[in-house]
Design a protein around this motif. Structure first.
Motif, short mmCIF file in Angstrom:
data_model
loop_
_atom_site.label_atom_id
_atom_site.label_comp_id
_atom_site.label_asym_id
_atom_site.label_seq_id
_atom_site.Cartn_x
_atom_site.Cartn_y
_atom_site.Cartn_z
N ASN A 226 0.80 -1.22 0.00
CA ASN A 226 0.00 0.00 0.00
C ASN A 226 0.83 1.27 0.00
OD1 ASN A 226 -2.64 -0.91 -0.15
ND2 ASN A 226 -2.74 -1.36 2.02
N ASP A 227 2.11 1.18 -0.36
CA ASP A 227 2.94 2.38 -0.44
C ASP A 227 2.45 3.26 -1.59
OD1 ASP A 227 4.41 1.26 1.59
OD2 ASP A 227 5.94 0.44 0.25
N LYS A 228 2.60 4.56 -1.42
CA LYS A 228 2.14 5.51 -2.42
C LYS A 228 3.30 6.38 -2.91
CE LYS A 228 -2.14 4.19 -1.99
NZ LYS A 228 -2.83 3.46 -3.07
N ILE A 230 4.30 9.91 -4.67
CA ILE A 230 3.72 11.25 -4.81
C ILE A 230 4.69 12.16 -5.58
CG2 ILE A 230 2.81 13.27 -3.60
CD1 ILE A 230 2.12 11.51 -1.25
N SER A 275 3.75 5.76 3.13
CA SER A 275 2.74 4.73 3.33
C SER A 275 1.36 5.32 3.06
CB SER A 275 2.82 4.18 4.76
OG SER A 275 2.35 5.14 5.69
N TYR A 276 0.40 4.43 2.85
CA TYR A 276 -0.95 4.93 2.52
C TYR A 276 -1.55 5.74 3.66
CZ TYR A 276 -3.19 1.34 5.42
OH TYR A 276 -3.60 0.57 6.48
N VAL A 279 -0.59 9.58 3.38
CA VAL A 279 -0.97 10.36 2.20
C VAL A 279 -1.84 11.55 2.57
CG1 VAL A 279 -2.27 10.31 0.04
CG2 VAL A 279 -0.75 8.41 0.63
N VAL A 297 -0.67 11.28 -7.18
CA VAL A 297 -0.52 10.20 -6.20
C VAL A 297 -0.83 8.89 -6.91
CG1 VAL A 297 -1.26 9.24 -3.99
CG2 VAL A 297 -1.25 11.72 -4.33
N THR A 298 0.11 7.95 -6.87
CA THR A 298 -0.09 6.66 -7.53
C THR A 298 0.48 5.55 -6.65
OG1 THR A 298 0.27 5.42 -9.58
CG2 THR A 298 2.09 6.76 -8.79
N ASP A 299 0.16 4.32 -6.98
CA ASP A 299 0.64 3.17 -6.21
C ASP A 299 2.11 2.91 -6.49
OD1 ASP A 299 -1.83 2.63 -5.03
OD2 ASP A 299 -2.48 1.42 -6.73
#
Length: 320
Positions: A226-228, A230, A275-276, A279, A297-299
């Motif tokens: 679930n890391d994002k 940016i 981490s999510y 965000v 913002v993307t996975d």
């Protein structure tokens, strides 16, 4: 020393969870979730006097030898311990769970723990619970650089030598076992018990079980991913955002000098991974620093480096 002992405790716990998942939720209902123990369930229908765990030994020993030779001595030692412990636990738990030898041979769910665990009318429920337990147990064992044997070993070979993802290799191997189960259990070919009714629909539950197990194994080994990632582009120097990232999040970011394609004006672009859970705070701080900032913002499928995971070694198991 402490880390090594804890690793062995985790392997034992994983084997116990795996064995319990089979004994209480899979074996009594002739669900065939692939692998060594799926094939053992099928063979138990042909030879009821031999327990599922015992068939597991018959498959595991040759594969263990191959594992020690081709997958390394360290992994082989842990694999031997896990693969020999799991069938033993399965047989011991089965003997404790059934009241008589006849019930043990038939794996009658109506007599499992005195009938308190009979889920014959809830096959989907038992399929899901059993699959989750098997996936958790197997994942714990694999995370500690061991394997329970069988299709795990075959999956490792396919991953190492054929460059196939571990979870995909498991699905491929297990499909063959399900076909074997369809013939014996589904269509009753060669069944030792003439009174048992062929149950071809159980193969559908087997496919569901295989999918759930593979997903749970991947989740246990790799986490939720679930890391994002940016990207922040602004005309301003966002000092407040810099301080928030460095001090509050205790992370860092990459500052990239950039310019607008149309305007040609100099801009600030920040590249960071969080981490999510972080965000929302980052977006709020961006709005305070520059409400007109451009934000993407993307996975982040996988993140390696300082503060994140270490890059995998050549022999490390990566199911995704």
């Amino acid at each position: 020393m402490k880390q090594t002992v804890f690793s062995w405790i985790q392997i034992l716990a994983g084997c116990t969870i795996l064995a319990a998942g089979f004994v209480f939720f899979i074996n009594p209902y002739n669900i065939v979730p692939g692998g060594v123990y799926g094939a053992s369930i099928v063979l138990h229908n042909l030879f009821p006097s031999i327990q599922v765990g015992t068939f597991g030994y018959m498959f595991d020993i040759p594969l263990l030898i191959l594992s020690v030779i081709f997958l390394g001595a360290k992994l082989g030692g842990r694999t031997i311990a896990a693969a020999l412990t799991t069938p033993l636990l399965m047989n011991l738990i089965s003997r404790l769970a059934y009241p008589s030898k006849e019930a043990l041979q038939s794996l009658d769910p109506a007599q499992l723990l005195g009938g308190s665990m009979d889920l014959s009318e809830h096959l989907m429920l038992t399929c899901i619970i059993g699959s989750v337990l098997i996936g958790i147990g197997t994942g714990i064992v694999i995370r500690n650089q061991a394997t329970t044997g069988g299709s795990d070993i075959v999956g490792m070979f396919l991953q190492k030598y054929c460059h196939i993802r571990f979870s995909h290799a498991i699905l491929f191997v297990d499909g063959t076992v399900v076909c074997f189960g369809l013939l014996v259990i589904g269509f009753g070919i060669g069944s030792a018990d003439g009174s048992s009714q062929p149950s071809w629909h159980l193969s559908f539950y087997s496919l569901i079980a295989i999918y759930i197990i593979s997903r749970v194994i991947a989740y246990v080994i790799n986490g939720s991913k679930n890391d994002k990632l940016i990207f922040v582009i602004s005309d301003k120097k966002m000092t407040e955002l810099h301080d928030y990232i460095l001090k509050d999040l205790d992370r860092t970011a990459t500052y990239i000098k950039s310019s607008g394609l149309y305007s040609g004006a100099d801009k600030e672009m920040l590249f960071l991974v969080v981490s999510y859970k972080e965000v929302a705070g980052v977006k709020l701080k961006i709005k305070q620093a520059d409400p007109r900032a451009f934000v993407v913002v993307t996975d982040a499928y996988d993140t390696f480096g300082e503060g994140w995971k270490q890059l995998p070694s050549p022999n490390e198991i990566t199911p995704e």
